[in-house]
Design an enzyme around this catalytic site. Structure first.
Site, PDB file in Angstrom:
ATOM      1  N   LYS A 111      41.359  48.514  38.819  1.00  0.00           N
ATOM      2  CA  LYS A 111      40.636  49.040  39.979  1.00  0.00           C
ATOM      3  C   LYS A 111      40.304  50.513  39.836  1.00  0.00           C
ATOM      4  O   LYS A 111      39.284  50.974  40.335  1.00  0.00           O
ATOM      5  CB  LYS A 111      41.440  48.813  41.261  1.00  0.00           C
ATOM      6  CG  LYS A 111      41.442  47.372  41.719  1.00  0.00           C
ATOM      7  CD  LYS A 111      41.807  47.288  43.193  1.00  0.00           C
ATOM      8  CE  LYS A 111      41.792  45.851  43.665  1.00  0.00           C
ATOM      9  NZ  LYS A 111      42.111  45.747  45.093  1.00  0.00           N
ATOM     10  N   LYS A 194      37.004  37.262  36.965  1.00  0.00           N
ATOM     11  CA  LYS A 194      37.429  36.625  38.216  1.00  0.00           C
ATOM     12  C   LYS A 194      36.307  36.624  39.248  1.00  0.00           C
ATOM     13  O   LYS A 194      35.532  37.573  39.313  1.00  0.00           O
ATOM     14  CB  LYS A 194      38.597  37.432  38.801  1.00  0.00           C
ATOM     15  CG  LYS A 194      39.899  36.680  38.809  1.00  0.00           C
ATOM     16  CD  LYS A 194      41.010  37.507  39.427  1.00  0.00           C
ATOM     17  CE  LYS A 194      40.852  37.721  40.910  1.00  0.00           C
ATOM     18  NZ  LYS A 194      42.024  38.243  41.592  1.00  0.00           N
ATOM     19  N   LYS A 197      34.839  39.828  45.287  1.00  0.00           N
ATOM     20  CA  LYS A 197      34.018  40.307  46.403  1.00  0.00           C
ATOM     21  C   LYS A 197      33.108  41.436  45.971  1.00  0.00           C
ATOM     22  O   LYS A 197      32.090  41.701  46.590  1.00  0.00           O
ATOM     23  CB  LYS A 197      34.921  40.794  47.524  1.00  0.00           C
ATOM     24  CG  LYS A 197      35.719  42.026  47.091  1.00  0.00           C
ATOM     25  CD  LYS A 197      36.861  42.345  47.975  1.00  0.00           C
ATOM     26  CE  LYS A 197      37.715  43.372  47.272  1.00  0.00           C
ATOM     27  NZ  LYS A 197      39.129  43.124  47.347  1.00  0.00           N
TER      28      LYS A 197
END
Ligand code: TRP
Length: 332
Positions: A111, A194, A197
């Site tokens: 992230k 993956k 969002k």
């Protein structure tokens, strides 16, 4: 009865991966456990969230739980920020966890990306707050997707170090509960990533708010290879897109991947994709519909969140009091 805690971040674009990897499994657990399900809005703000969107997305997580079949009478549904004990215990855990432990967290590395210096301190300490979420209820089991296993290991390390440092048996060692064929749903555009969002392409994910037409369109456009489906799982090796679609089918139909392949062996994607579309519309469509209905009545959702917060706070209070006593904080 053992206690379950789990959480989903209200950061928008709730998708099929959230459903199959987590939310769907929350429902059955209600029969065997006392369940606490949280919209983890404090985790969400570790990266920037627009305030109005955050409020709405928090309700949306609650609505998704309800639409999937979580019963707010039996289980607790609430927003993390409304029970202050999470933040209080997280601070104590900030003082238990070691920098070296957090440095190993792969989710932080992913992230934070290349520009680590610019990541928020909250993003770095994220796993400590997650440990606090779970331990403030002394939860024993946590249903999560594969990707959260490392965070649960850290939760165990923190619990163990706390118990050890203070010479107590305050915290239990939590166990992950990982379910089924598609615990890791991948992007429809790239089978090595993956479903997320934050993927810029809407075609990478099926969301709770997609109707039949968009589910069909996204699956039609889903990336595949040119070969027909193999006979065995072995044949899915090095075919990430095919493996992903078979995994999604298996999860939605409650079958193993092998059972799906036995049915579709030799079939081209032009046969398999429409079958998958029908199945997705049948199983996932009604949940999206129900979520939309709930979102049309935010006062109802807010009432459930409020009642959940009261019940959660009542469970957390004695645990936090015990922890403060152990740590040596004086009582006011
Ligand atoms: N980190 C989890 C995720 O991204 C969300 C989460 C926060 C969570 N606190 C939790 C999950 C506690 C389980 C238990 O999916």
């Amino acid at each position: 009865m053992s206690r379950i805690f789990s959480g989903v971040q209200p950061s928008g674009n709730l998708h099929l991966g959230n459903y199959l990897g987590a939310i769907r499994n929350f429902v059955g657990l209600q029969d065997d456990y006392e369940c606490i399900y949280c919209a983890v809005n404090m985790h969400a703000i570790t990266v920037w969230q627009d305030p109005e969107a955050l409020r709405n997305n928090t309700r949306e997580v609650a609505a998704a739980y309800l639409a999937a079949g979580v019963d707010p009478k039996r289980s607790i549904i609430f927003a993390q920020s409304t029970v202050a004990a999470h933040a209080e215990l997280a601070w104590i855990f900030n003082c238990v966890a070691r920098l070296g432990w957090l440095n190993r967290m792969t989710q932080f590395k992913e992230k934070a990306g290349k520009n680590r210096e610019n990541a928020s301190v909250g993003l770095y300490a994220y796993p400590n707050l997650m440990a606090a979420d779970i331990m403030v209820y002394k939860a024993t089991h946590v249903p999560v997707g594969e990707d959260q296993k490392q965070h649960l290991e850290l939760t165990r390390d923190i619990a163990q170090k706390f118990n050890n440092d203070y010479g107590t048996e305050t915290f239990p060692l939590v166990e992950p509960l990982i379910f089924g064929a598609a615990t890791r749903v991948m992007s429809l555009r790239d089978g090595s990533k993956k479903m997320s969002k934050s993927d810029p392409s809407d075609y990478s994910r099926i969301t709770f708010t997609d109707d039949r037409d968009s589910i069909a369109k996204k699956l039609r456009k889903a990336r595949t290879d040119a070969d027909p489906l193999p006979e065995t799982e072995e044949g899915l090796k090095d075919r990430p897109e095919a493996a992903n679609l078979v995994g999604i089918y298996a999860a939605l139909a409650d079958l193993s991947k092998q059972e799906v392949l036995s049915e579709f062996a030799g079939a081209p994607f032009s046969t398999f994709k429409p079958a998958l579309t029908d199945l997705a519309v049948e199983k996932f469509g009604p949940i999206g519909e129900e979520m939309k209905k709930l979102m049309a009545d935010p006062a109802h959702v807010d009432a459930i969140l409020k009642e959940g917060a009261e019940r959660a706070a009542a469970l957390a209070a004695p645990v936090l009091a015990e922890v403060k006593e152990v740590v040596g904080f004086i009582h006011p």
